[in-house]
Motif scaffolding. Structure first.
Motif, mmCIF file in Angstrom:
data_model
loop_
_atom_site.group_PDB
_atom_site.id
_atom_site.type_symbol
_atom_site.label_atom_id
_atom_site.label_comp_id
_atom_site.label_asym_id
_atom_site.label_seq_id
_atom_site.Cartn_x
_atom_site.Cartn_y
_atom_site.Cartn_z
ATOM 1 N N ALA A 272 -7.010 -3.989 -7.295
ATOM 2 C CA ALA A 272 -6.582 -2.617 -7.594
ATOM 3 C C ALA A 272 -5.578 -2.666 -8.741
ATOM 4 O O ALA A 272 -4.687 -3.520 -8.756
ATOM 5 N N TYR A 273 -5.715 -1.732 -9.674
ATOM 6 C CA TYR A 273 -4.873 -1.736 -10.863
ATOM 7 C C TYR A 273 -4.477 -0.301 -11.207
ATOM 8 O O TYR A 273 -5.143 0.652 -10.814
ATOM 9 N N GLY A 274 -3.386 -0.172 -11.940
ATOM 10 C CA GLY A 274 -2.967 1.141 -12.413
ATOM 11 C C GLY A 274 -2.689 2.110 -11.282
ATOM 12 O O GLY A 274 -2.011 1.790 -10.300
ATOM 13 N N GLU A 275 -3.225 3.313 -11.408
ATOM 14 C CA GLU A 275 -2.975 4.365 -10.424
ATOM 15 C C GLU A 275 -3.527 4.007 -9.048
ATOM 16 O O GLU A 275 -2.939 4.368 -8.027
ATOM 17 N N GLU A 276 -4.659 3.299 -9.026
ATOM 18 C CA GLU A 276 -5.235 2.897 -7.735
ATOM 19 C C GLU A 276 -4.276 1.971 -6.984
ATOM 20 O O GLU A 276 -4.068 2.112 -5.772
ATOM 21 N N ASN A 283 0.615 4.384 0.008
ATOM 22 C CA ASN A 283 -0.016 4.737 1.282
ATOM 23 C C ASN A 283 0.214 3.683 2.355
ATOM 24 O O ASN A 283 -0.144 3.886 3.510
ATOM 25 N N SER A 284 0.800 2.562 1.962
ATOM 26 C CA SER A 284 1.024 1.464 2.907
ATOM 27 C C SER A 284 2.453 1.498 3.433
ATOM 28 O O SER A 284 3.363 2.005 2.778
ATOM 29 N N ASP A 285 2.629 0.928 4.620
ATOM 30 C CA ASP A 285 3.932 0.962 5.282
ATOM 31 C C ASP A 285 4.537 -0.428 5.469
ATOM 32 O O ASP A 285 5.754 -0.587 5.462
#
Length: 395
Positions: A272-276, A283-285
């Motif tokens: 995953a790169y950039g905005e993703e 979104n992760s905790d």
């Protein structure tokens, strides 16, 4: 007074796999390029392992020769300032170190900053490699390290303290705020656990998967979502786990096994790169990073996780403990059972998660924010370019 020369000849590693060395160098370019500086960039080649080793070797040799020719051309540049992100392998000492030493010999007035990003050198015994590395470092005007322990190591190598600068890494990701952290931890039915890195065994991704597998067998565990994010490096694809299954098949089987649990889901995202990447972190905790990587120093992914409001569950290697301090969970054992145990304690205690996430965000904001990173490098480059101007005026 003539205009100060702010051109920086910038040598940094690049390759098929994005490394912390490359990412940290790119951050300097992103934060300073065009802001009073002009960077002439050159990527240091890495050996790309391909099916045809002969072809890969020929390509690599050609790339190294090209690099040397570019460095040789700097002999004719006036008021020369060079940045090199120096690796810690014999290959790097030969590839970059040899030419840096030559440049220093023929151009004594050159200004050199060497940036160190791995922690491998701090554990070296007395050896030819250590001696060569030390000699190369002493060719530099400034050597940057990531933490105080690395600075202490170089002082023991008889490198002058005035030439050593502690410049911690940062993250380009904009930090969340306290309200964001409270909202996501308190408001979710299922917390999200994340591992993000290149998929190589030394980074601990197999232990992470095994730990999730252990928890998936439990009926008393809180429901949660887990994410594995990363691409396999080529050497890892050639390996087998426990001497039997190919690593990709093992991972697919574990995904099937874990996702049969009614309480836990596991998703594999192949990079995953950039905005993703930014969205994934936010979104992760809980961020799990049980690295055993012998070169590990100050992983940028940990700083990105801290900036994104994640609780850090990680191992005690490199400068990680120095970086995270008491704002996360540091484990001395990366056995899957220990990871699963610590992860369970966090999943069952959202109050603790919130407290640690808030502490991590504050530590990131106080010590590792991108503005501080920018200012550190601005001062280094300003010092080196100013030295050229002082020399010109003195003459």
């Amino acid at each position: 007074m003539s205009k100060r020369n702010k051109t920086i000849y910038f040598f940094y590693p690049g390759g098929e796999i994005l490394t912390g060395q490359e990412l940290a160098s790119r951050q300097i370019l992103e934060l300073l390029d065009g802001d009073g500086y002009s960077f002439v960039t050159h990527q240091i080649p890495t050996f790309e392992r391909q099916n045809n080793r002969l072809t890969a070797s020929i390509l690599y040799i050609c790339q190294v020769v090209t690099l040397w020719l570019k460095m040789l051309s700097l002999i004719f540049v006036s008021k020369l300032v060079v940045y090199v992100n120096l690796g810690q392998s014999y290959t790097a000492l030969f590839r970059e170190g040899l030419m840096l030493s030559f440049l220093r010999a023929v151009r004594p007035g050159i200004r050199i900053v060497i940036s160190l990003h791995g922690n491998y050198f701090t554990a070296w015994p007395q050896s030819i490699k250590k001696t060569l590395f030390n000699k190369i470092l002493k060719r530099a005007n400034i050597i940057t390290v990531l933490g105080e322990s690395q600075k202490d190591c170089l002082r023991q190598w008889a490198i002058e303290e005035k030439n050593i600068r502690v410049t911690p890494n940062s993250a380009i990701i904009e930090p969340v705020n306290e309200c964001d952290i409270k909202a996501k931890i308190r408001g979710k039915q299922r917390l999200q656990v994340l591992f993000l890195s290149n998929l190589m065994s030394a980074k601990g991704f197999t232990e992470y998967i095994e730990a999730i597998g252990i928890l998936s067998q439990r009926s008393d565990i809180p429901e949660f979502n887990a994410v594995l994010c990363g691409k396999f490096i080529k050497t890892e694809l050639q390996s087998s786990l426990h001497g039997s299954k190919p690593i990709q098949q093992w991972l697919k089987d574990k995904l099937t096994e874990i996702n049969s649990s009614p309480k836990i889901s596991l998703e594999w995202i192949e990079g995953a790169y950039g905005e993703e990447k930014k969205t994934l972190f936010r979104n992760s905790d809980i961020f799990v990073f049980p690295s055993r990587y012998k070169i590990e120093a100050q992983p940028i992914v940990i700083l990105e996780a801290m900036a994104s409001g994640c609780v850090i569950l990680t191992s005690n290697v490199g400068l990680i403990c120095e970086t995270v301090s008491d704002c996360g969970i540091i484990i001395n054992s990366t056995e899957p059972g220990e990871i699963a145990h610590q992860l369970e304690l966090l999943l069952c205690n959202r109050t603790k998660c919130e407290k640690l996430a808030l502490a991590g965000l504050k530590r990131y904001s106080d010590m590792f924010n991108k503005y501080q990173y920018r200012n550190n490098w601005d001062m280094i480059f300003k010092e080196l370019t100013d030295e050229h101007e002082k020399t010109r005026l003195a003459n």
